[in-house]
Design a protein around this motif. Structure first.
Motif, PDB file in Angstrom:
ATOM      1  N   SER A 184      82.114 -77.224  32.132  1.00  0.00           N
ATOM      2  CA  SER A 184      83.226 -78.180  32.120  1.00  0.00           C
ATOM      3  C   SER A 184      82.937 -79.385  31.235  1.00  0.00           C
ATOM      4  O   SER A 184      83.850 -79.968  30.650  1.00  0.00           O
ATOM      5  CB  SER A 184      83.525 -78.642  33.549  1.00  0.00           C
ATOM      6  OG  SER A 184      82.387 -79.290  34.104  1.00  0.00           O
ATOM      7  N   HIS A 207      84.000 -78.589  27.737  1.00  0.00           N
ATOM      8  CA  HIS A 207      85.461 -78.633  27.597  1.00  0.00           C
ATOM      9  C   HIS A 207      85.970 -80.073  27.556  1.00  0.00           C
ATOM     10  O   HIS A 207      86.856 -80.411  26.758  1.00  0.00           O
ATOM     11  CB  HIS A 207      86.128 -77.882  28.755  1.00  0.00           C
ATOM     12  CG  HIS A 207      85.993 -76.398  28.651  1.00  0.00           C
ATOM     13  ND1 HIS A 207      86.543 -75.664  27.621  1.00  0.00           N
ATOM     14  CD2 HIS A 207      85.352 -75.504  29.457  1.00  0.00           C
ATOM     15  CE1 HIS A 207      86.254 -74.381  27.794  1.00  0.00           C
ATOM     16  NE2 HIS A 207      85.531 -74.256  28.906  1.00  0.00           N
ATOM     17  N   LYS A 208      85.398 -80.931  28.401  1.00  0.00           N
ATOM     18  CA  LYS A 208      85.814 -82.334  28.400  1.00  0.00           C
ATOM     19  C   LYS A 208      85.485 -83.005  27.065  1.00  0.00           C
ATOM     20  O   LYS A 208      86.292 -83.751  26.505  1.00  0.00           O
ATOM     21  CB  LYS A 208      85.125 -83.079  29.541  1.00  0.00           C
ATOM     22  CG  LYS A 208      85.599 -82.675  30.932  1.00  0.00           C
ATOM     23  CD  LYS A 208      84.815 -83.410  32.003  1.00  0.00           C
ATOM     24  CE  LYS A 208      85.257 -82.972  33.410  1.00  0.00           C
ATOM     25  NZ  LYS A 208      84.464 -83.641  34.458  1.00  0.00           N
ATOM     26  N   THR A 216      84.894 -81.581  24.002  1.00  0.00           N
ATOM     27  CA  THR A 216      85.670 -81.076  22.862  1.00  0.00           C
ATOM     28  C   THR A 216      87.131 -81.502  22.940  1.00  0.00           C
ATOM     29  O   THR A 216      87.744 -81.861  21.934  1.00  0.00           O
ATOM     30  CB  THR A 216      85.593 -79.534  22.797  1.00  0.00           C
ATOM     31  OG1 THR A 216      86.017 -78.987  24.056  1.00  0.00           O
ATOM     32  CG2 THR A 216      84.174 -79.071  22.504  1.00  0.00           C
ATOM     33  N   GLY A 217      87.683 -81.487  24.154  1.00  0.00           N
ATOM     34  CA  GLY A 217      89.087 -81.870  24.301  1.00  0.00           C
ATOM     35  C   GLY A 217      89.315 -83.340  23.976  1.00  0.00           C
ATOM     36  O   GLY A 217      90.235 -83.689  23.213  1.00  0.00           O
ATOM     37  N   TYR A 247      83.247 -76.449  15.491  1.00  0.00           N
ATOM     38  CA  TYR A 247      83.467 -75.814  16.794  1.00  0.00           C
ATOM     39  C   TYR A 247      83.334 -74.295  16.728  1.00  0.00           C
ATOM     40  O   TYR A 247      83.275 -73.624  17.752  1.00  0.00           O
ATOM     41  CB  TYR A 247      84.836 -76.203  17.346  1.00  0.00           C
ATOM     42  CG  TYR A 247      84.929 -77.625  17.809  1.00  0.00           C
ATOM     43  CD1 TYR A 247      83.977 -78.133  18.695  1.00  0.00           C
ATOM     44  CD2 TYR A 247      85.939 -78.462  17.370  1.00  0.00           C
ATOM     45  CE1 TYR A 247      84.048 -79.437  19.127  1.00  0.00           C
ATOM     46  CE2 TYR A 247      86.016 -79.769  17.805  1.00  0.00           C
ATOM     47  CZ  TYR A 247      85.061 -80.260  18.688  1.00  0.00           C
ATOM     48  OH  TYR A 247      85.139 -81.558  19.102  1.00  0.00           O
TER      49      TYR A 247
END
Length: 391
Positions: free
Chosen positions: A336, A339-340, A342-343, A385
């Protein structure tokens, strides 16, 4: 020895000896509205050393016009004493903008100057480039016929000078000057067409609408038809340009344009205050720093990347991170947290790029490459990425 002798021999020492014996020597005969000063005489004869000394002692002489409407720099250029003109320029670059007879400046003179051979033509071209670099605003000066230096170069069929002027205008983003009209409403393209200058016409086509009319209600294309250059390829190219121009542009006069309602783009600029250069520059600096920081964060994420390969399978869920299977070049951050990161990072980067595009709106119509550059950097931001493993 007289002052004339000191000038003729370019003798600075003798000049000061004469001034020592007569402090008013340089002022003698220079009190009228159009005096022919000693500086005029030294510049006309190409006596650079004496001319420089007089110009430093009497700076006002450098801007004075004689009865024929010429300044010292005008006289130096007319007599092809380029070193003297260059020396005067180093003292005061604004001398390049002094308007003489018919509103002609030294820049207009040198733009129309062409040597008798290749060797002689190099020096005026170099001086032209130096003039432009020393005084950027001099390109905006007009003669009494409303002609720019580019008009003069085309009128004189001075292709090399025209190429220097065009190259400089492109580099300083002032190609709009090519569209300026003279007293008869002719752009440089109209003049090139009427004189049948195919090489100049080819260089001008990307910057001037061939359907632009002069004050005689003639377009550049109509003039070309009346005075064909004999270049078939050029003729075909002009016709293609004409039809593409009709398809994608509209020929509006300035009064018609100003009478129209504001476009969305113009309303955007007015409402946001982005028409002010200082505000726009400040916003661009901040957002560019943010975009740079977020892009750098992709290249160097928290924890970095694995430096080796490992196929070890952890014995239980409490195994430390470096015991998990991984490949060199994969990002260490996972789950997680990945994801946090990169987002959030991507969102901030894209938002900063959008703000840059929004802020650059006032100049975007003149520089469409800005939007392409922004798109390019967005795509480039996504490339790192590609190394992130599937989770």
């Amino acid at each position: 020895m007289t002052l004339q002798d000191a000038i003729r021999h370019d003798n600075v020492g003798e000049l000061y000896s004469l001034i020592d014996s007569n402090e008013m020597l340089l002022d003698k005969g220079c009190t009228g509205p159009f005096p022919h000063t000693p500086l005029h005489q030294a510049a006309a004869e190409g006596k650079t050393n004496v001319a420089m000394e007089i110009a430093m002692l009497k700076p006002s002489f450098a801007r004075k016009l004689n009865k024929r409407g010429h300044s010292p720099m005008h006289l130096a250029l007319q007599n092809r004493h380029y070193d003297t003109a260059r020396a005067l320029m180093t003292l005061n670059p604004k001398l390049i903008r002094v308007r003489g007879r018919d509103g002609i400046t030294p820049l207009h003179l040198i733009a129309g100057e062409e040597g008798n051979n290749e060797q002689e033509s190099k020096e005026p071209l170099e001086l032209l480039a130096e003039f432009l670099s020393a005084c950027k605003s001099s390109i905006e000066d007009l003669t009494s016929q409303y002609q720019t230096a580019v008009h003069v170069a085309v009128n004189k069929n001075n292709l090399k000078a025209f190429e220097v002027l065009l190259g400089w205008l492109k580099r300083v983003h002032l190609t709009e000057i090519l569209k300026w009209k003279d007293k008869c409403g002719n752009t440089v393209l109209h003049i090139a067409m009427s004189q049948g200058r195919p090489k100049i016409i080819k260089l001008l086509i990307p910057y001037i609408n061939v359907n632009t009319k002069n004050f005689h209600d003639e377009t550049a294309l109509e003039i070309f038809r009346r005075n064909p250059s004999g270049d078939l390829r050029l003729a075909i190219r002009l016709y293609w340009v004409r039809y593409l121009t009709i398809l994608f542009t509209s020929n509006l006069s300035l009064s018609q344009f100003l009478s129209m309602e504001l476009t969305r783009h113009e309303k955007l600029v007015l409402e946001t205050g982005l028409g002010d250069k200082s505000t726009r520059d400040m916003v661009l600096i901040v957002t560019t720093l943010i975009a740079t920081a977020t892009y750098q964060a992709v290249l160097s994420p928290p924890g970095g990347y694995w430096q080796d390969n490992s196929s070890n399978t952890p014995a239980n869920s409490s195994a430390i991170a470096d015991e998990k299977p991984h490949k060199a070049g994969e990002i260490i951050l996972n789950g997680s947290n990945l994801h946090k990161f990169t987002g959030l990072n991507s969102s901030v980067f894209v938002l900063s790029i959008l703000v840059i595009c929004y802020t650059a709106a006032p100049v975007a119509p003149h520089h469409p490459g800005l939007l392409l550059n922004a798109l390019f950097w967005c795509c480039l931001h996504c490339r790192p990425y590609n190394r992130i493993p599937e989770i």
